[in-house]
Design an enzyme around this catalytic site. Sequence first.
Site, mmCIF file in Angstrom:
data_model
loop_
_atom_site.group_PDB
_atom_site.id
_atom_site.type_symbol
_atom_site.label_atom_id
_atom_site.label_comp_id
_atom_site.label_asym_id
_atom_site.label_seq_id
_atom_site.Cartn_x
_atom_site.Cartn_y
_atom_site.Cartn_z
ATOM 1 N N ARG A 47 -23.447 -17.380 -13.422
ATOM 2 C CA ARG A 47 -24.724 -17.719 -14.037
ATOM 3 C C ARG A 47 -25.740 -16.594 -14.007
ATOM 4 N NH1 ARG A 47 -24.996 -23.920 -11.690
ATOM 5 N NH2 ARG A 47 -23.429 -24.683 -13.143
ATOM 6 N N SER B 106 -24.699 -28.187 -19.916
ATOM 7 C CA SER B 106 -23.720 -27.846 -18.875
ATOM 8 C C SER B 106 -22.998 -26.524 -19.095
ATOM 9 C CB SER B 106 -22.673 -28.947 -18.808
ATOM 10 O OG SER B 106 -21.562 -28.521 -18.061
ATOM 11 N N GLU C 39 -28.352 -28.967 -0.943
ATOM 12 C CA GLU C 39 -29.171 -27.877 -1.481
ATOM 13 C C GLU C 39 -30.338 -27.518 -0.551
ATOM 14 O OE1 GLU C 39 -30.500 -28.596 -5.493
ATOM 15 O OE2 GLU C 39 -31.568 -26.693 -5.633
ATOM 16 N N HIS D 155 -30.328 -20.779 -14.554
ATOM 17 C CA HIS D 155 -29.130 -21.220 -15.279
ATOM 18 C C HIS D 155 -29.199 -20.726 -16.726
ATOM 19 C CE1 HIS D 155 -26.003 -23.703 -16.920
ATOM 20 N NE2 HIS D 155 -25.733 -24.188 -15.731
ATOM 21 N N HIS E 14 -32.875 -23.587 -12.061
ATOM 22 C CA HIS E 14 -31.943 -24.695 -11.926
ATOM 23 C C HIS E 14 -31.659 -25.094 -10.488
ATOM 24 C CE1 HIS E 14 -28.685 -27.327 -12.928
ATOM 25 N NE2 HIS E 14 -27.773 -26.588 -12.347
ATOM 26 N N GLY F 27 -29.189 -38.205 -2.214
ATOM 27 C CA GLY F 27 -28.330 -37.569 -3.207
ATOM 28 C C GLY F 27 -26.920 -37.459 -2.646
ATOM 29 N N LEU F 28 -26.132 -36.562 -3.212
ATOM 30 C CA LEU F 28 -24.742 -36.466 -2.770
ATOM 31 C C LEU F 28 -24.648 -36.212 -1.279
ATOM 32 C CD1 LEU F 28 -23.125 -34.469 -5.691
ATOM 33 C CD2 LEU F 28 -22.776 -36.851 -5.088
ATOM 34 N N ALA F 29 -25.430 -35.270 -0.767
ATOM 35 C CA ALA F 29 -25.337 -34.936 0.656
ATOM 36 C C ALA F 29 -25.848 -36.097 1.511
ATOM 37 C CB ALA F 29 -26.121 -33.660 0.955
ATOM 38 N N GLY F 30 -27.016 -36.616 1.173
ATOM 39 C CA GLY F 30 -27.630 -37.662 1.984
ATOM 40 C C GLY F 30 -26.846 -38.967 1.944
#
Lengths: 646, 258
Positions: free
Chosen positions: A338, A285, A433, A267, A409, A43-46
């Site tokens: 949230r 969203s 996350e 969420h 969420h 994902g974004l981090a990996g």
Amino acid sequence: MNKLNSKIPEGPLAQKWSNYKDHINLVNPANKRKLDIIVVGTGLAGASAAASLGALGFKVKAFCYQDSSRRAHSIAAQGGINASKNYQNDGDSVYRLFYDTIKGGDYRAREANVYRLAEVSGNIIDQSVALGVPFAREYGGLLDNRSFGGAQVSRTFYARGQTGQQLLLGAYSALSRQVKLGNVELFERHEMLDVVLVEGRARGIIARNLVDGNIERYSAHAVILATGGYGNVFFLSTNAMGSNTTAIWKAFKRGALFGNPCFTQIHPTCIPVHGDYQSKLTLMSESLRNDGRIWVPKRKEDVEALRHGKMKPKDISEENRDYYLERRYPAFGNLVPRDVASRAAKERCDAGFGVGETGLAVFLDFAASIKRLGKSTIEERYGNLFQMYYKIVNEDPYENPMMIYPAVHYTMGGLWVDYELQSTIPGLFVAGEANFSDHGANRLGASALMQGLADGYFVLPYTMQNYLADQINVPRFKTDLPEFDAAESAVNAQIQKLMNIKGNKTADHFHKQLGKIMWEYVGMGRNKAGLEKAVEQIRQVKADFWKDLKIPGETTELNPELEKAGRIADFLELGELMAMDALNREESCGGHFREEYQTPEGEAMRNDEKYMYVAAWEFKGENSVPEMHKEALKYESIEVKQRNYK
Amino acid sequence: MNFTLKIWRQKNAKAKGKFVTYKLNDISSNCSFLEMLDILNEQLVLKGDEPVAFDHDCREGICGTCSLYINGHPHGPDTAVTTCQLHMRKFRDGDTIVVEPWRAKPFPVIKDLIVNRNAFDQIIQAGGFISVNTGGIPDANAILIPKEDADYSMDAAACIGCGACVAACKNASAMLFVAAKVSHLALLPQGKAEASDRVQAMVRKMDELGFGNCTNTGACEAECPKQISITNIARMNREFLGAKVGSQKKRVSSGGGF
């Protein structure tokens, strides 16, 4: 001995990261290519970590359970990514983003980490634009921004309602380039089932090839887990079907401490549950709260009339509508964080003012904005979200208000990491996350993308060098070490144990049971009696699972039921730890709302004297109670207050 | 609602596949197509049969994992949705529904309805990127990008890489997928520097992997769940011709692993 050394650098807050970078040990280019790094999760981090470390010259192996690294669930993030660029000249700064994040997290995050996050946030936007992310623009050609919850500035960058997709495709393209250059090797359809420790350090993983069922060994000098959150412990959540806790849970069982497991984000704006066959929940969203107004009827008779189809939402006059967020929180209105928005929706529905078939929904209404801005503007801003809503619910949100309800969420909790994002297992780093680090007890909207990319692009490339600097003389690892034998045997044993139950119920059956318990007792409102009941019931489901599970097929082929069963076995253990953590924390903070601890107005009431700490749990063996360690949180640059969005 | 399902079953890549018929009753019209398959699978598992293997993950139409060729259409009869967003209300009570995997040589079947789409990743790896390393980047607002260009670029970038375009095409052409990536990057000033090399490298890889040619039938656009326009293919062809075929420069790897 205190196991938790957060390794926060010396110096004033604003200089800590620079000081750290100035003094770390580096690895020279010739040595980098002798060092292997495993990254689990793309994902974004990996993906950003693997691409950045590959670009530095390390040899990276990246793993994902999906059929392509481009499909990790970061792709589903809709609304945007925060950065303190202050392009809007509206008073933003690094300090303000830092402040909003700490406050949004209800003073349960580590100051130094959050400041660093705010500091590098601007670089993420620069990096992403350079990679070709088509962010929304103004007519003059400059970048556009929108607002998100918990902030009074517009600092959110976005690419229509597909910001996560575009950022991930940016990171994926950088990753693909490193694959071409030979610095990164990809292993798709591979699921990590254990981490291997050699002499106390993380030196590899055991993974199952999901296509042929082979159990495979991989070694490296260091391992990064970027495997996302564990929201699927609730069965129904906005997570992807495959999102799971297994990687971090296996690491927990190998000695990595688990931080704040009970901190879960519910969420506020998701499409409500509609039937017991439902497999997942869909998010609408948070950006919609820029232009949508949330309300329920003021009068019970209108609630009834709506339910029986005698009335349409637009028939209810303005004075008979309760815009409860605007009423309760005039300063932030519909853009409260949230946790606050979710609890407020639950409060109205519990009081009998909920709408929809089940009474578990509130309206998110765009009529006023459509009138003010025109339908085409709303369409341009949120077109894909409106289409998604229409396809699922079969009702046109341009004509009738959307119906929404809170849903699970994101999980703020995760493996405990120090300032270097290193867990309590040396050489095991955790990003995005999957770690607990930056969001405290509640994450602000558009901050998950920011954190994932900050960790991968700008933090790990420094902190991992510092760790690897004294590893340059350690030769590449062989996977025939006894530690690999033992880990592989344990993985095989668990698979055989699952297959041999030969019971009468499917994996999903137990997952749904677990989910119901978690939502009922460890969800939006928690109390002592309920949490104790949850622990008891989860243990029962776990016992039933190991007695009555049925898995068809073979272990040596693609077997989705076996994959699910392994993940649920870990969720069942994690669920119990979450309930224990929630029991321990006798206060309300952020997304953790203990009903016993609230202000007369129904707001979360913290207990800073007793609970201003990170609860980090240590595994003590099967069927033993985990031990809790505390990392005290110190706030030196910020005044700790009750959160106030009024 | 009640349905008769004819589903392609194939044990593995080497095995021979066949259609198997299943009856499924009492399905809610609000059920999604994949939830309908979940119900079928639950029943199969309880009977001791193997469930139908199909790819799926986000179930909100963005990850591009789900596929399925349903009654002759990739992602089924509805427009502008992926299979996970398709709902049973789009069918009639009593319908017979035929479900197959993507059929294309570069996408071999792995099991039942699951195919291997690694070819798409290989095309991106061949050049579907902008060559920048992490860090040392000028301020994001240093480049002005006209809103229109950014919007067109975003239209193309919305591709989810599901492969429906290939499945829809009688030639199994990947032109729409490749064109979407070429356009996304070529429309942005950041992507222009290596636009010529990019288009050549990607097209060469596409051909090498055995995808067919484009004969302009437009089936890909019609079936694309994200409604990616075939004008992107025209743009790619312009880029390709403008790139003077064969002019691709030999590269010395920049950054990383030198």
